[in-house]
Write a protein that holds these residues in place. Sequence first.
Motif, PDB file in Angstrom:
ATOM      1  N   SER A 147       0.842  -1.205  -0.132  1.00 26.87           N
ATOM      2  CA  SER A 147       0.035   0.042   0.052  1.00 26.87           C
ATOM      3  C   SER A 147       0.846   1.289   0.202  1.00 26.87           C
ATOM      4  CB  SER A 147      -0.990   0.056   1.200  1.00 26.87           C
ATOM      5  OG  SER A 147      -1.604  -1.246   1.280  1.00 26.87           O
ATOM      6  N   LEU A 148       1.964   1.102   0.831  1.00 27.07           N
ATOM      7  CA  LEU A 148       3.020   2.458   0.849  1.00 27.07           C
ATOM      8  C   LEU A 148       3.548   2.527  -0.363  1.00 27.07           C
ATOM      9  CD1 LEU A 148       4.090   2.195   4.597  1.00 27.07           C
ATOM     10  CD2 LEU A 148       2.489   3.885   3.513  1.00 27.07           C
ATOM     11  N   HIS A 149       3.999   1.496  -0.965  1.00 21.49           N
ATOM     12  CA  HIS A 149       4.520   1.669  -2.201  1.00 21.49           C
ATOM     13  C   HIS A 149       3.795   2.336  -3.298  1.00 21.49           C
ATOM     14  CE1 HIS A 149       7.629   0.557  -5.451  1.00 21.49           C
ATOM     15  NE2 HIS A 149       6.640  -0.245  -5.851  1.00 21.49           N
ATOM     16  N   GLU A 150       2.551   1.630  -3.330  1.00 17.02           N
ATOM     17  CA  GLU A 150       1.784   2.242  -4.213  1.00 17.02           C
ATOM     18  C   GLU A 150       1.402   3.650  -4.045  1.00 17.02           C
ATOM     19  OE1 GLU A 150      -0.376   2.975  -7.524  1.00 17.02           O
ATOM     20  OE2 GLU A 150       0.628   0.927  -7.101  1.00 17.02           O
ATOM     21  N   LEU A 151       1.417   4.099  -2.981  1.00 12.46           N
ATOM     22  CA  LEU A 151       1.225   5.675  -2.579  1.00 12.46           C
ATOM     23  C   LEU A 151       2.493   6.380  -3.014  1.00 12.46           C
ATOM     24  CD1 LEU A 151      -0.362   7.775  -1.022  1.00 12.46           C
ATOM     25  CD2 LEU A 151       0.599   7.148   1.097  1.00 12.46           C
ATOM     26  N   SER A 152       3.637   5.879  -2.911  1.00 13.49           N
ATOM     27  CA  SER A 152       4.772   6.351  -3.253  1.00 13.49           C
ATOM     28  C   SER A 152       5.014   6.599  -4.953  1.00 13.49           C
ATOM     29  CB  SER A 152       5.889   5.800  -2.763  1.00 13.49           C
ATOM     30  OG  SER A 152       6.220   4.487  -3.310  1.00 13.49           O
ATOM     31  N   LEU A 153       4.277   5.510  -5.247  1.00 13.16           N
ATOM     32  CA  LEU A 153       4.289   5.692  -6.893  1.00 13.16           C
ATOM     33  C   LEU A 153       3.449   6.751  -7.482  1.00 13.16           C
ATOM     34  CD1 LEU A 153       4.097   2.013  -7.961  1.00 13.16           C
ATOM     35  CD2 LEU A 153       5.933   3.346  -8.031  1.00 13.16           C
ATOM     36  N   LEU A 154       2.362   7.090  -6.595  1.00 10.05           N
ATOM     37  CA  LEU A 154       1.401   8.031  -7.154  1.00 10.05           C
ATOM     38  C   LEU A 154       2.075   9.434  -6.821  1.00 10.05           C
ATOM     39  CD1 LEU A 154      -1.355   9.247  -7.755  1.00 10.05           C
ATOM     40  CD2 LEU A 154      -1.895   9.030  -5.193  1.00 10.05           C
ATOM     41  N   SER A 155       2.609   9.852  -5.841  1.00 15.30           N
ATOM     42  CA  SER A 155       3.558  10.795  -5.469  1.00 15.30           C
ATOM     43  C   SER A 155       4.511  11.124  -6.524  1.00 15.30           C
ATOM     44  CB  SER A 155       3.957  10.772  -4.034  1.00 15.30           C
ATOM     45  OG  SER A 155       4.787  12.151  -3.701  1.00 15.30           O
ATOM     46  N   ASP A 156       5.235  10.103  -6.869  1.00 20.52           N
ATOM     47  CA  ASP A 156       6.309  10.251  -7.937  1.00 20.52           C
ATOM     48  C   ASP A 156       5.856  10.405  -9.073  1.00 20.52           C
ATOM     49  OD1 ASP A 156       8.898  10.051  -9.031  1.00 20.52           O
ATOM     50  OD2 ASP A 156       8.569   7.906  -9.472  1.00 20.52           O
ATOM     51  N   GLU A 157       4.623   9.767  -9.418  1.00 19.10           N
ATOM     52  CA  GLU A 157       4.056   9.959 -10.823  1.00 19.10           C
ATOM     53  C   GLU A 157       3.542  11.674 -10.614  1.00 19.10           C
ATOM     54  OE1 GLU A 157       1.938   8.014 -14.381  1.00 19.10           O
ATOM     55  OE2 GLU A 157       3.818   8.214 -13.218  1.00 19.10           O
ATOM     56  N   ILE A 158       2.736  12.140  -9.769  1.00 20.22           N
ATOM     57  CA  ILE A 158       2.325  13.444  -9.901  1.00 20.22           C
ATOM     58  C   ILE A 158       3.521  14.286  -9.859  1.00 20.22           C
ATOM     59  CG2 ILE A 158       1.273  14.998  -8.389  1.00 20.22           C
ATOM     60  CD1 ILE A 158      -0.332  12.859  -7.204  1.00 20.22           C
TER      61      ILE A 158
END
Length: 243
Positions: A147-158
């Motif tokens: 879950s935290l990994h996917e959250l970090s991916l979203l932040s990176d993408e943004i």
Amino acid sequence: MTRKLVSETTALHETPRLNRSYHSYEYDLSPSYTPAEDAILTEAIKHVPTYGFTTTALSSGVRDAGYPDVSANLLPDGVFSLVKYHLVTQRLALNKSAPVDPSTESSNVLDRVRNLTLQRLHASKPIIHRWQEALAILAMPKHLADSLHELSLLSDEIHFLAGDKSVDSSWYTKRAGLSAIYASTELFMTQDKSPNFKETEEFLDRRLGGAQGLRTFVGGAAQWASVQGMGLISGLRSKGVRI
């Protein structure tokens, strides 16, 4: 309805529709799905507004996709697979709707971060009344790392799509900060009854406009997930939701 046979190994390892090279500076690939998984989860998501992130929604997705009931076993993570599919597909959708602009000035990056974050939050409007269930699932110990990994991916993408060109330590602090800001705003949104989630937008602006900006929230995402997740699990269980 004609049902497809999914017992053949070759059918489960074809090139997935969602597989693509990840364009971020930090991560290589986005999660891949087989055609069977993609079809089932695409249909199952449609049932979330009615049934929530539950096995009922998954089973309905299996049937609607034309697969035998046993095909639900293709998703060993159960309802977590459904939650994660929503996160992945909505993250990837940002790139299609707001491709990176190489000419973006550094002074405009925060504005684009704000708009992209709000766009991603609004993408969850159809299922936001079910999202506390999803948050509880995401915060379960066995799923927390993913879950935290996917959250970090979203932040990176943004940040990537916003045109952030940082190459120093701020690359990490900005992304960690946005992760925590996004998580807290998303939780706020689950309780927002204002028209078109206007109060959520104001909440986000206050977080982004704080004196310390994104740096205030460094390290906050993991702490938020642990504390809020356990509270959500307890609260939902008290209401009879099986988590």
